[in-house]
Write a protein that holds these residues in place. Structure first.
Motif, PDB file in Angstrom:
ATOM      1  N   GLY A 162       0.731  -1.211   0.054  1.00  0.00           N
ATOM      2  CA  GLY A 162       0.133  -0.039   0.082  1.00  0.00           C
ATOM      3  C   GLY A 162       0.753   1.258   0.123  1.00  0.00           C
ATOM      4  O   GLY A 162       2.042   1.412   0.394  1.00  0.00           O
ATOM      5  N   GLY A 163       0.155   2.521  -0.203  1.00  0.00           N
ATOM      6  CA  GLY A 163       0.962   3.654  -0.470  1.00  0.00           C
ATOM      7  C   GLY A 163       1.480   4.090   0.793  1.00  0.00           C
ATOM      8  O   GLY A 163       0.962   3.904   1.842  1.00  0.00           O
ATOM      9  N   LEU A 164       2.759   4.800   0.627  1.00  0.00           N
ATOM     10  CA  LEU A 164       3.234   5.313   1.808  1.00  0.00           C
ATOM     11  C   LEU A 164       3.941   4.217   2.601  1.00  0.00           C
ATOM     12  O   LEU A 164       4.000   4.621   3.903  1.00  0.00           O
ATOM     13  CB  LEU A 164       2.447   6.452   2.780  1.00  0.00           C
ATOM     14  CG  LEU A 164       2.268   7.770   1.899  1.00  0.00           C
ATOM     15  CD1 LEU A 164       1.116   8.478   2.339  1.00  0.00           C
ATOM     16  CD2 LEU A 164       3.437   8.330   1.667  1.00  0.00           C
ATOM     17  N   SER A 165       3.989   2.968   2.522  1.00  0.00           N
ATOM     18  CA  SER A 165       4.415   1.937   3.263  1.00  0.00           C
ATOM     19  C   SER A 165       6.090   1.690   3.077  1.00  0.00           C
ATOM     20  O   SER A 165       6.485   2.025   2.131  1.00  0.00           O
ATOM     21  CB  SER A 165       3.601   0.674   2.967  1.00  0.00           C
ATOM     22  OG  SER A 165       2.300   0.799   3.500  1.00  0.00           O
ATOM     23  N   GLY A 166       6.554   1.316   4.261  1.00  0.00           N
ATOM     24  CA  GLY A 166       8.136   0.946   3.898  1.00  0.00           C
ATOM     25  C   GLY A 166       8.348  -0.484   4.397  1.00  0.00           C
ATOM     26  O   GLY A 166       7.668  -1.115   5.365  1.00  0.00           O
ATOM     27  N   ILE A 167       9.163  -1.083   3.773  1.00  0.00           N
ATOM     28  CA  ILE A 167       9.728  -2.461   4.105  1.00  0.00           C
ATOM     29  C   ILE A 167      11.337  -2.504   4.435  1.00  0.00           C
ATOM     30  O   ILE A 167      11.851  -1.863   3.708  1.00  0.00           O
ATOM     31  CB  ILE A 167       9.578  -3.401   2.777  1.00  0.00           C
ATOM     32  CG1 ILE A 167       8.048  -3.199   2.211  1.00  0.00           C
ATOM     33  CG2 ILE A 167       9.954  -4.934   3.344  1.00  0.00           C
ATOM     34  CD1 ILE A 167       6.853  -3.646   2.962  1.00  0.00           C
ATOM     35  N   HIS A 168      11.262  -2.914   5.738  1.00  0.00           N
ATOM     36  CA  HIS A 168      12.702  -2.621   6.378  1.00  0.00           C
ATOM     37  C   HIS A 168      13.743  -3.693   5.527  1.00  0.00           C
ATOM     38  O   HIS A 168      13.240  -4.409   5.006  1.00  0.00           O
ATOM     39  CB  HIS A 168      12.568  -3.141   7.722  1.00  0.00           C
ATOM     40  CG  HIS A 168      13.989  -2.985   8.361  1.00  0.00           C
ATOM     41  ND1 HIS A 168      15.025  -3.440   8.365  1.00  0.00           N
ATOM     42  CD2 HIS A 168      14.047  -1.951   9.431  1.00  0.00           C
ATOM     43  CE1 HIS A 168      15.825  -3.144   9.326  1.00  0.00           C
ATOM     44  NE2 HIS A 168      15.258  -2.088   9.811  1.00  0.00           N
ATOM     45  N   GLN A 169      15.028  -3.115   5.514  1.00  0.00           N
ATOM     46  CA  GLN A 169      15.997  -3.976   4.751  1.00  0.00           C
ATOM     47  C   GLN A 169      16.026  -5.449   5.255  1.00  0.00           C
ATOM     48  O   GLN A 169      15.787  -5.819   6.516  1.00  0.00           O
ATOM     49  CB  GLN A 169      17.461  -3.284   5.165  1.00  0.00           C
ATOM     50  CG  GLN A 169      17.894  -3.318   6.332  1.00  0.00           C
ATOM     51  CD  GLN A 169      17.773  -1.851   6.983  1.00  0.00           C
ATOM     52  OE1 GLN A 169      16.673  -1.103   6.619  1.00  0.00           O
ATOM     53  NE2 GLN A 169      18.767  -1.224   7.443  1.00  0.00           N
ATOM     54  N   TRP A 170      16.390  -6.273   4.503  1.00  0.00           N
ATOM     55  CA  TRP A 170      16.359  -7.619   4.727  1.00  0.00           C
ATOM     56  C   TRP A 170      14.901  -8.535   4.643  1.00  0.00           C
ATOM     57  O   TRP A 170      15.132  -9.428   4.817  1.00  0.00           O
ATOM     58  CB  TRP A 170      17.392  -8.299   5.835  1.00  0.00           C
ATOM     59  CG  TRP A 170      18.813  -7.768   5.532  1.00  0.00           C
ATOM     60  CD1 TRP A 170      19.324  -6.465   6.191  1.00  0.00           C
ATOM     61  CD2 TRP A 170      19.716  -8.302   4.683  1.00  0.00           C
ATOM     62  NE1 TRP A 170      20.585  -6.529   5.657  1.00  0.00           N
ATOM     63  CE2 TRP A 170      20.951  -7.390   4.820  1.00  0.00           C
ATOM     64  CE3 TRP A 170      19.806  -9.337   3.846  1.00  0.00           C
ATOM     65  CZ2 TRP A 170      22.145  -7.735   4.288  1.00  0.00           C
ATOM     66  CZ3 TRP A 170      20.846  -9.781   3.146  1.00  0.00           C
ATOM     67  CH2 TRP A 170      21.981  -8.878   3.207  1.00  0.00           C
ATOM     68  N   VAL A 171      14.117  -7.653   4.823  1.00  0.00           N
ATOM     69  CA  VAL A 171      12.727  -8.267   5.113  1.00  0.00           C
ATOM     70  C   VAL A 171      12.102  -8.943   3.745  1.00  0.00           C
ATOM     71  O   VAL A 171      12.363  -8.655   2.759  1.00  0.00           O
ATOM     72  CB  VAL A 171      11.740  -7.494   5.623  1.00  0.00           C
ATOM     73  CG1 VAL A 171      10.138  -7.848   5.297  1.00  0.00           C
ATOM     74  CG2 VAL A 171      11.955  -6.896   6.878  1.00  0.00           C
ATOM     75  N   ARG A 172      11.402 -10.429   4.134  1.00  0.00           N
ATOM     76  CA  ARG A 172      11.103 -11.047   3.110  1.00  0.00           C
ATOM     77  C   ARG A 172       9.363 -10.860   3.212  1.00  0.00           C
ATOM     78  O   ARG A 172       8.817 -11.030   4.147  1.00  0.00           O
ATOM     79  CB  ARG A 172      11.308 -12.694   3.148  1.00  0.00           C
ATOM     80  CG  ARG A 172      12.679 -12.951   2.910  1.00  0.00           C
ATOM     81  CD  ARG A 172      13.034 -14.397   3.213  1.00  0.00           C
ATOM     82  NE  ARG A 172      12.425 -14.995   4.498  1.00  0.00           N
ATOM     83  CZ  ARG A 172      11.958 -16.145   4.704  1.00  0.00           C
ATOM     84  NH1 ARG A 172      11.735 -17.059   3.589  1.00  0.00           N
ATOM     85  NH2 ARG A 172      11.673 -16.570   5.759  1.00  0.00           N
ATOM     86  N   VAL A 173       8.841 -10.693   2.008  1.00  0.00           N
ATOM     87  CA  VAL A 173       7.284 -10.729   2.123  1.00  0.00           C
ATOM     88  C   VAL A 173       7.003 -11.785   1.016  1.00  0.00           C
ATOM     89  O   VAL A 173       7.271 -11.971  -0.127  1.00  0.00           O
ATOM     90  CB  VAL A 173       6.737  -9.462   1.551  1.00  0.00           C
ATOM     91  CG1 VAL A 173       5.152  -9.475   1.427  1.00  0.00           C
ATOM     92  CG2 VAL A 173       7.236  -8.360   2.257  1.00  0.00           C
TER      93      VAL A 173
END
Length: 265
Positions: free
Chosen positions: A155-166
């Motif tokens: 979604g908009g304006l969201s951030g995924i931290h380094q090294w994270v898997r989705v």
């Protein structure tokens, strides 16, 4: 391959010597194509966009104005080593998107799959690995080394931290910070993202059989309420399911990761 004779290039565009432009490509006014860039057949780079670095863009991808694709990583450890960005086929890369090349310490390649949509202002950080049919809404960002599996929506304006898997088919709500791995088909929301169920709407839209959705619901409950550590609960699921979708979750949880998981409430 040089510049194919069928490519349409605006007179004001800058195509640096060494760039390879495939058949049917369209380069708009004031666009800049760097000397190590490869544009495959049918790529369109609209006005004022920049494609630079050791960057390869797959067939049919469209890059919109003011995007900056293939510039160096935003990483103070980067020392100018030779790294790459590889973008797949039929992607839509909207206005102001940034995608960086990799780093030596992260494998050297940032990679984007096929049929993705990157809305205005999104960012793909160094060494990220993005699957197919991923959607990133306006101004969402991936930090370095993230792994985003197929059919994820961020979604908009969201951030995924380094090294994270989705994991595959997960959905991240708007204005959400994700600091731990997200299981396949998970639903994450809240300012400090928490796992809040399954992406049931997405599963139904993709025509996932009811039996598999029922199995996923049961698996989610087992992960939330079962005995033992999270990985132990996942291992028990592995021994007691015939659903490929549940196996996706199990394999994801039992796979290698540098981070912990967002777990069911």
């Amino acid at each position: 391959m040089g510049i194919d004779a069928s490519a349409r290039i605006h007179p004001s565009a800058v195509i640096e010597e060494g760039a390879r432009i495939g058949a049917g490509c369209v380069i708009g006014a004031f666009a800049v194509i760097g000397p190590r860039v490869v544009l495959h057949e049918g790529v369109e780079v609209k006005s004022h966009a920049i494609v630079t670095g050791d960057t390869e863009i797959g067939e049919g991808t469209v890059i919109f104005p003011f995007a900056n694709i293939g510039d160096i990583p935003q990483d103070l450890k980067f020392r100018g080593e030779e790294t790459r960005l590889i973008v797949g086929k039929r992607n839509r890369i909207r206005e102001g998107v940034t995608m960086n090349t990799g780093t030596e310490g992260g494998g050297g390649v940032t990679r984007v799959g096929d049929d993705c949509l990157f809305m205005t202002g999104t960012h793909v950080g160094h060494d990220a690995q993005v699957g197919n049919r991923v959607i990133m809404a306006n101004h969402a960002a991936l930090a370095g080394h993230c792994v985003i599996d197929d059919e994820v929506i961020i979604g908009g304006l969201s951030g995924i931290h380094q090294w994270v898997r989705v994991g595959r088919g997960a959905i991240i709500g708007a204005v959400t910070m994700v600091t731990n791995d997200v299981i396949p088909y998970g639903l994450v929301q809240g300012p400090r993202g928490h796992l809040d169920g399954l992406n049931l709407v997405g599963l139904k839209r993709r025509g996932v059989p009811r039996s598999d959705i029922t199995a996923l619901r049961a698996a989610y409950q087992a992960l939330a309420q079962g005995e033992g550590a999270f990985q132990e609960r996942a291992q028990r699921l592995a021994d007691d399911t015939d659903s490929d979708y549940v196996r996706d979750i199990v394999e994801f949880i039992l796979g290698d990761s540098d981070r912990s998981f967002l777990t069911p409430s």
